[in-house]
Scaffold this active site. Structure first.
Site, PDB file in Angstrom:
ATOM      1  CG  ASP A  94     -15.694 -60.603  -8.951  1.00 34.19           C
ATOM      2  OD1 ASP A  94     -15.603 -59.668  -8.144  1.00 34.19           O
ATOM      3  OD2 ASP A  94     -14.886 -61.565  -8.963  1.00 34.19           O
ATOM      4  CG  HIS A  95     -12.979 -57.121  -9.719  1.00 37.17           C
ATOM      5  ND1 HIS A  95     -12.383 -56.087  -9.042  1.00 37.17           N
ATOM      6  CD2 HIS A  95     -12.797 -58.226  -8.956  1.00 37.17           C
ATOM      7  CE1 HIS A  95     -11.862 -56.527  -7.917  1.00 37.17           C
ATOM      8  NE2 HIS A  95     -12.100 -57.823  -7.829  1.00 37.17           N
ATOM      9  CD  GLU A 123     -10.281 -62.307  -9.109  1.00 43.85           C
ATOM     10  OE1 GLU A 123     -10.442 -63.138  -8.224  1.00 43.85           O
ATOM     11  OE2 GLU A 123     -10.848 -61.204  -9.124  1.00 43.85           O
ATOM     12  CG  HIS A 161      -7.521 -60.345  -6.949  1.00 39.45           C
ATOM     13  ND1 HIS A 161      -7.726 -59.215  -7.679  1.00 39.45           N
ATOM     14  CD2 HIS A 161      -8.651 -60.539  -6.226  1.00 39.45           C
ATOM     15  CE1 HIS A 161      -8.942 -58.750  -7.415  1.00 39.45           C
ATOM     16  NE2 HIS A 161      -9.520 -59.529  -6.546  1.00 39.45           N
ATOM     17  CG  HIS A 179     -12.424 -57.777  -3.718  1.00 38.04           C
ATOM     18  ND1 HIS A 179     -12.743 -58.172  -4.986  1.00 38.04           N
ATOM     19  CD2 HIS A 179     -13.510 -57.126  -3.234  1.00 38.04           C
ATOM     20  CE1 HIS A 179     -13.973 -57.758  -5.265  1.00 38.04           C
ATOM     21  NE2 HIS A 179     -14.461 -57.123  -4.222  1.00 38.04           N
ATOM     22  CG  ASN A 191     -15.154 -61.262  -3.778  1.00 38.43           C
ATOM     23  OD1 ASN A 191     -16.214 -61.148  -3.159  1.00 38.43           O
ATOM     24  ND2 ASN A 191     -14.882 -60.551  -4.852  1.00 38.43           N
TER      25      ASN A 191
HETATM   26 ZN    ZN Z   1     -11.631 -59.052  -6.390  1.00 39.50          ZN
END
Ligand code: ZN
Length: 364
Positions: free
Chosen positions: A114-115, A187, A231, A270, A292
């Site tokens: 992820d990110h 997040e 998020h 997202h 996600n």
């Molecule tokens: Zn994300």
């Protein structure tokens, strides 16, 4: 024809990832026409297994991903992580675990990270070194896919860094997910709650710049564009989700490409927690192939454990002695395989709901 006619069960890499996402994007028979695959954040083997179980039960492919913090947790919270060593080792451990068990569940699986923001690039470098070592031995990378998130940097720098890394990933066939425009909210320690509203909506010209730079290297990449997504779960009303914008991106790119294909872009959603089914449907219709899911599955994992602890409170006060008698043993209540399993059940049920929302049911 189902997905298992075009890709095998177990972890997918290279061409097979392209085939899977293309199948989802161009699918015509399902209720919402095309469909998307949920990417669930995994923090332990228990979470990973519960997701795989859900995918198996509803005959669907699944994406399992680790964040930088989630990977460190997978390795163990007690480890130092000053050089990203725990995040690198934890990501590897998660991927190896998933690789070991995925074939038994009989579903295609994409393993993704992820990110990764600019300051976390040492984590990304470490994962790519792991992929390169795995590739030497097995002829494929350990991971299917990685995300670079340089959306906080100027656009030119964002694209240039993605190009640099994509050139390193392309020979191994690793999929790249990149972000342009910012996902609001908070997040994994990244706080975008005070970002200006206009930055939360990516423009079609920016998407095209990304597409043309990356497509020159290879076709296996996706774009997480900002369309007002946030998020986490917050009170609604602050920012408006505009999934229709994604259709404008496809239209713009399609025109630039001479109209040969209607939806040339693979898009990623997202910050979708709390979105309406209608918003999700619109986004998926416009070429979102991956969504996600983290906040809602975190909650679901707790619910089963919380209910167990509350309902069985009389049985978990001491190792021996419960409402049925002072000498009754309680081992079958405090064994982690009992109470953690309750969390796995509620998590698994929530993953199925995510799959249903995205049209990802019965495609194998
Ligand atoms: Zn994300």
């Amino acid at each position: 024809m189902g997905i298992l006619d075009i890709v095998p069960a177990g972890v997918l890499t290279g061409e097979n990832v392209v085939k899977l996402f293309n199948y989802a994007k161009e699918h015509k028979a399902s209720k919402i026409l095309s469909f998307a695959i949920p990417a669930i954040n995994v923090t332990s083997s228990s979470v990973a297994n519960a997701c795989l179980e859900a995918a198996r039960d509803i005959k669907s492919p699944i994406i399992l991903q680790v964040s930088q913090g989630g990977a460190a947790f997978f390795a163990g919270k007690g480890l130092p992580n000053d050089k990203q060593q725990a995040s690198i080792a934890g990501a590897k451990a998660a991927a190896l675990h998933i690789r070991a068990v995925a074939p038994l569940y009989g579903v295609p699986v994409v393993i993704h990270s992820d990110h990764c923001a600019a300051k976390l690039l040492p984590w990304f470098d470490g994962m790519l070194e792991t992929d390169e070592a795995y590739y030497k031995e097995h002829g494929e990378p350990l991971f299917s896919s990685h995300m670079l998130d340089l959306s906080e940097e100027p656009k030119e720098e964002n694209i240039a860094t993605c190009v640099k890394y994509f050139k390193r990933m392309a020979p191994m066939g690793i999929w790249l997910e990149m972000e342009i425009g910012i996902t609001g909210g908070e997040e994994d320690g990244v706080d975008n709650t005070s970002v200006e509203n206009s930055l939360l909506y990516t423009q079609p010209e920016d998407i095209w710049d990304v597409y043309s730079a990356l497509n020159a290297i290879g076709p296996n990449f996706s774009i997480a564009a900002g369309f007002g997504n946030v998020h986490g779960v917050y009170k609604p009303g602050n920012v408006k989700l505009q999934p229709g914008l994604l259709g404008k991106h496809q239209e713009y790119a399609s025109k630039k490409l001479g109209g040969k294909t209607e939806k040339p872009l693979y898009l990623v959603f997202h910050g979708g927690s709390g979105s309406t089914k209608e918003e999700i449907k619109t986004a998926v219709g416009h070429g979102v192939v991956k969504m996600n899911v983290d906040t809602d599955t975190q909650w679901a994992y707790l619910v089963g454990i919380r209910d167990f602890v509350q309902n069985k409170s009389g049985y978990i006060q001491n190792q021996v002695g419960n409402p049925e008698g002072a000498d009754k043993p309680n081992k079958k209540y405090y064994d982690p395989r009992v109470w953690v399993r309750e969390g796995e059940k509620t998590l698994s049920a929530r993953v199925k709901v995510a799959c249903e929302d995205l049209g990802n049911v019965g495609h194998l």
